[in-house]
Design an enzyme around this catalytic site. Structure first.
Site, PDB file in Angstrom:
ATOM      1  N   HIS A   8      61.487  57.913  31.386  1.00 34.88           N
ATOM      2  CA  HIS A   8      62.551  58.388  31.794  1.00 34.88           C
ATOM      3  C   HIS A   8      63.784  57.733  31.600  1.00 34.88           C
ATOM      4  O   HIS A   8      64.812  58.659  31.632  1.00 34.88           O
ATOM      5  CB  HIS A   8      62.562  58.437  33.263  1.00 34.88           C
ATOM      6  CG  HIS A   8      63.158  57.042  34.117  1.00 34.88           C
ATOM      7  ND1 HIS A   8      62.095  56.122  34.652  1.00 34.88           N
ATOM      8  CD2 HIS A   8      64.218  56.760  34.261  1.00 34.88           C
ATOM      9  CE1 HIS A   8      62.719  55.153  35.050  1.00 34.88           C
ATOM     10  NE2 HIS A   8      63.973  55.411  34.994  1.00 34.88           N
ATOM     11  N   ASP A  67      54.928  56.932  32.860  1.00 37.53           N
ATOM     12  CA  ASP A  67      56.308  56.904  32.798  1.00 37.53           C
ATOM     13  C   ASP A  67      56.528  55.882  31.583  1.00 37.53           C
ATOM     14  O   ASP A  67      56.739  54.766  31.687  1.00 37.53           O
ATOM     15  CB  ASP A  67      57.168  56.766  33.930  1.00 37.53           C
ATOM     16  CG  ASP A  67      58.530  56.662  33.873  1.00 37.53           C
ATOM     17  OD1 ASP A  67      59.130  56.799  32.759  1.00 37.53           O
ATOM     18  OD2 ASP A  67      59.163  56.188  34.878  1.00 37.53           O
ATOM     19  N   GLY A 104      68.921  50.411  36.914  1.00 33.01           N
ATOM     20  CA  GLY A 104      69.320  49.945  35.541  1.00 33.01           C
ATOM     21  C   GLY A 104      68.441  48.914  34.942  1.00 33.01           C
ATOM     22  O   GLY A 104      68.405  48.249  34.126  1.00 33.01           O
ATOM     23  N   SER A 122      65.126  49.689  35.043  1.00 33.29           N
ATOM     24  CA  SER A 122      63.876  50.674  34.560  1.00 33.29           C
ATOM     25  C   SER A 122      63.635  50.477  32.957  1.00 33.29           C
ATOM     26  O   SER A 122      64.437  50.010  32.349  1.00 33.29           O
ATOM     27  CB  SER A 122      64.399  52.175  34.637  1.00 33.29           C
ATOM     28  OG  SER A 122      64.174  52.660  35.985  1.00 33.29           O
ATOM     29  N   GLY A 123      62.531  50.519  32.673  1.00 32.78           N
ATOM     30  CA  GLY A 123      62.016  50.351  31.115  1.00 32.78           C
ATOM     31  C   GLY A 123      61.713  48.847  31.080  1.00 32.78           C
ATOM     32  O   GLY A 123      60.752  48.774  30.161  1.00 32.78           O
TER      33      GLY A 123
HETATM   34  N1  ARG Z   1      64.394  54.091  38.066  1.00 33.42           N
HETATM   35  C1  ARG Z   1      64.945  52.797  38.327  1.00 33.42           C
HETATM   36  C2  ARG Z   1      66.242  52.727  36.875  1.00 33.42           C
HETATM   37  O1  ARG Z   1      66.259  53.775  36.309  1.00 33.42           O
HETATM   38  C3  ARG Z   1      64.518  51.636  38.467  1.00 33.42           C
HETATM   39  C4  ARG Z   1      63.855  51.886  39.844  1.00 33.42           C
HETATM   40  C5  ARG Z   1      63.145  50.733  40.223  1.00 33.42           C
HETATM   41  N2  ARG Z   1      63.201  50.673  41.724  1.00 33.42           N
HETATM   42  C6  ARG Z   1      62.559  49.697  42.565  1.00 33.42           C
HETATM   43  N3  ARG Z   1      62.728  49.808  43.608  1.00 33.42           N
HETATM   44  N4  ARG Z   1      61.698  48.936  42.116  1.00 33.42           N
HETATM   45  O2  ARG Z   1      66.756  51.980  36.744  1.00 33.42           O
END
Ligand code: ARG
Length: 259
Positions: A74, A120, A211, A213-214
């Protein structure tokens, strides 16, 4: 405001026959933070990189080889392009230090689904090779899923306060693996949204967030997860959800040859 209420209600919708939590969006548009984080040096996490789009950090990633980065699928969707993407390695600061490297290509898992977040994961090929040293190193991908209760830590430059800005310095939190079965059970709120390519991790008042993510979830010195999604951040009944690297490792090994 309306959107926030919709998110809070975690409204159920039917999309392509699959039931989807509208509230379980990638949190790039939601407030949040690496909750309960501790500052870390890049020497302690030399595989961690920052993905930068048009000059700004937006996701994390992990060094797999001297020219391949693993991140979340994503993070690589629109508006990310090969020409606006750069990777900063070798620095625990998101805006300076280390090296900033261009990319030549990236690949998103063919089975990635925006609504369900399955698979993902994606890989990025760098334009030039990273010079490994104390601040830049590869991490091994786990080939076995860590067991429920294993210690695992997650790091990133995600936001440090709800609606605030990203952390300038790399932060990490210690968590514990929540096995897939447990994560999908009624102990937590996700139910069947937890799919085989996912693994969870949680700790009281500690979590990854927008932030992050990844970025890497590390256990036993190996990469076991890629930050993927969650309902808000550090909510007691909602662990952080990660792409399960052991399940997706074969795809990465193949993709790094063809990307
Ligand atoms: N999708 C989020 C991003 O783009 C990360 C989400 C992680 N959330 C969590 N509760 N661990 O940065």
């Amino acid at each position: 405001m309306f959107l926030q209420i919709v998110t809070l209600l975690a409204v159920l919708a039917i999309t392509n026959g699959a039931v989807v939590f509208l509230g379980l969006e990638p949190q790039s548009s939601q407030g949040g933070r690496i909750v309960g984080g501790t500052v870390t040096s890049i020497e302690d996490r030399p595989w961690q990189v920052s993905l930068q789009r048009s000059g700004a950090h937006f996701c994390g990633g992990s060094i797999i080889t001297n020219n391949i980065i693993v991140t979340a699928a994503h993070c690589l969707g629109s508006p990310t392009t090969v020409s606006n993407l750069r990777i900063r390695a070798g620095s625990n600061k998101r805006t300076y230090g280390g090296v900033l490297i261009e990319v030549v290509a990236f690949k998103i898992h063919e089975g990635y689904n925006y609504d369900t977040k399955v698979n993902d994961i994606g890989v990025v090929r760098l334009k030039s090779q990273l010079a490994f040293g104390s601040t830049i190193k590869a991490i091994t991908m786990a080939s076995a899923t860590p067991s429920h209760g294993s210690a695992a830590s997650v790091s990133g430059w995600g936001k440090t306060s709800t609606g605030g800005s990203s952390s300038g310095t790399l932060l990490y939190v210690d968590t514990k693996i929540v096995g897939r079965t447990q994560c999908a059970s009624s102990i937590y709120g996700y139910g069947s949204f937890i799919q085989p390519t996912m693994i969870c991790a949680a700790a009281t008042n500690k979590d990854a967030c927008e932030g992050d993510s990844g970025g890497p979830l590390v256990s036993g010195g190996q990469l076991v997860g890629v930050v993927s999604w969650g309902r808000e951040c550090a909510l007691a009944n909602y662990p952080g959800v990660y792409a399960n690297v052991a399940e997706l490792r074969d795809w990465v090994l193949q993709a790094q040859k063809t990307v």
